[in-house]
Design an enzyme around this catalytic site. Structure first.
Site, short mmCIF file in Angstrom:
data_model
loop_
_atom_site.label_atom_id
_atom_site.label_comp_id
_atom_site.label_asym_id
_atom_site.label_seq_id
_atom_site.Cartn_x
_atom_site.Cartn_y
_atom_site.Cartn_z
N PHE A 1 0.62 -1.00 0.07
CA PHE A 1 0.01 0.15 -0.05
C PHE A 1 0.43 1.32 -0.03
O PHE A 1 0.11 2.61 0.29
CB PHE A 1 -0.91 -0.11 1.13
CG PHE A 1 -1.77 -1.55 1.39
CD1 PHE A 1 -2.85 -1.28 0.53
CD2 PHE A 1 -1.77 -2.13 2.22
CE1 PHE A 1 -4.17 -2.44 0.64
CE2 PHE A 1 -2.31 -3.40 2.29
CZ PHE A 1 -3.38 -3.78 1.48
N LYS A 2 1.62 0.82 -0.17
CA LYS A 2 3.09 2.38 -0.36
C LYS A 2 3.14 2.75 -1.35
O LYS A 2 2.72 2.58 -2.46
CB LYS A 2 4.50 2.14 0.37
CG LYS A 2 4.43 1.18 1.83
CD LYS A 2 3.77 2.69 2.37
CE LYS A 2 3.56 2.52 4.29
NZ LYS A 2 2.31 0.96 4.17
N ILE A 3 4.18 3.52 -1.51
CA ILE A 3 4.02 4.89 -2.76
C ILE A 3 5.00 3.56 -4.24
O ILE A 3 4.41 4.30 -5.12
CB ILE A 3 4.81 6.40 -3.01
CG1 ILE A 3 4.77 7.27 -3.67
CG2 ILE A 3 6.81 5.97 -1.80
CD1 ILE A 3 5.77 8.70 -4.17
#
Length: 401
Positions: free
Chosen positions: A185-187
């Site tokens: 769910f990160k950049i």
């Protein structure tokens, strides 16, 4: 979130490089791997992106924080200031390091405040584990004043803010050590993975050994390597590193698009009565993975959440009731429910975690609704989202402009 939006041919190519060698382990097997070292490339790419002298890849953002703490010398019985608003992994890492969490208040940056830290600093305080939340950054000038004044060790959890910066210095590089997350769910995502960064050579060497059973990684015969310190297994695989490598290369473009969309949303919603935004200490350094909306009070925020759900608007978080990101729901921490005794149960907790003085956190997080920014949005999609948010806000708080 952006990373998962862009899986494609580049990721497949890097994964296939690894599969063709058959060497999924990041160390040794020099003869078989055909000079394919994806973990090394991944580390180099992250170091280049953020401006770090050293970067070390591990199995998760959580283990990256634990490695960052250990590499900074934080261990059994050390009191470490932490925020009440963070993914629970930050607090878990402090506990697993054997240290003792001390919760301090935050401010409208969504991060620890200098004032909040000062209120809980004692002669026993050794470190701060500062978390840069929701793609933004803490007010680092004020934080560093406290760090220097009390001669504290600063460790940064920038799991939600890789690529963000404050006055030109990346989050994660203000303190002794820092950590980034590459979960789904990160950049940028590796599926699972993390990176510990530092500008301190000794800290880097400690993290390198600590994350692999104490190995010094000198020579080509793993069975004959020396063990300068004790450690455990927090290694990343070559497959995860291959994905993280490509995803890291995408980050500058993602940040550019994120900021375009966030600015467009904030411009539109800034005209809506009762709407304000979390403070960004350096807007030029925002990774812009979230638009952080502040309502006038907790009651209004709760009603807006209901209205958004009724309208079918997704992609947002109401952290005040989130089970993993805010202390109000952390009963297992408050009651110290463990599978096996932790050091804190022997040393004793430095605070009553059920009765903390964190009024700003209760106020700010109660009013906060965060919307994830997607780099792949079109301008029309951004405008449509802004219109839906505005409609929900006006439905529950019909104030004339």
């Amino acid at each position: 979130m952006p990373g998962m939006e862009f899986f494609g041919a580049a990721e497949r190519k890097e994964i296939n490089d690894v599969l063709e060698t058959g060497i999924l382990f990041r160390y040794n097997h020099e003869a078989q791997r055909n000079d394919i070292y994806k973990a090394r490339e991944f580390e180099a790419e992250v170091a280049k992106l953020v401006g770090a002298k050293y970067a070390h890849a591990v199995s998760s953002g959580s283990t990256a924080v634990l490695c960052a703490l250990a590499a900074a010398g934080i261990g059994a019985g050390d009191e470490v200031i932490v925020p009440p608003f963070t993914y629970i992994a930050t607090v878990e890492a402090v506990l697993m390091a054997g240290a003792l969490p001390v919760f301090a208040d935050i401010d409208d940056t969504l991060c620890l405040s200098a004032e909040g830290i000062r209120k809980v600093v004692t002669a026993n305080t050794k470190a701060i584990c500062l978390v840069h939340m929701c793609g933004q950054m803490a007010d680092m000038d004020a934080i560093m004043d406290v760090v220097n004044e009390h001669k504290l060790v600063l460790v940064e959890d920038a799991g939600q803010a890789m690529g963000a910066s404050y006055k030109g210095t990346s989050t994660g590089l203000w303190g002794k050590t820092g950590a980034y997350s590459f979960d789904f769910f990160k950049i940028a995502t590796a599926g699972e993975g993390g990176i510990m960064v530092t500008n301190d050579e000794t800290a880097y060497k400690h993290a390198d050994s600590y994350s692999d059973h104490g190995h010094d990684h000198i020579g080509t015969n793993r069975g004959m390597e020396k063990h300068p310190i004790m450690g455990f297994n927090y290694r990343i695989s070559e497959l995860h590193a291959a994905v993280g490598l490509v995803q890291t290369r995408r980050v500058p473009e993602i940040i550019q698009k994120n900021n375009e969309h966030k600015t467009r949303l904030m411009t539109a919603l800034g005209q809506v009565p009762g709407v304000s935004f979390a403070r960004i200490p350096d807007a030029d350094g925002d990774s812009a993975t979230f638009m952080n909306l502040l309502m006038p009070d907790t009651e209004t925020a709760g009603r807006v959440v209901i209205a958004l759900n009724e309208a079918g608007v997704g992609g947002f978080n109401y952290w005040f009731t989130n089970m993993y990101h805010f202390i109000n729901q952390w009963n297992h921490v408050k009651e110290m429910r463990t599978a096996a005794a932790l050091p804190i149960e022997k040393f004793g907790a430095p605070q009553d975690y059920s009765n903390l003085d964190i009024p700003n956190a209760q106020d700010v997080i109660g009013r906060l609704i965060s919307f994830g920014i997607r780099a792949s949005w079109t301008a029309d999609e951004v405008d449509a989202l802004a219109a839906k948010i505005e409609a929900a806000v006006r439905k529950v708080s019909p104030v004339e402009a």
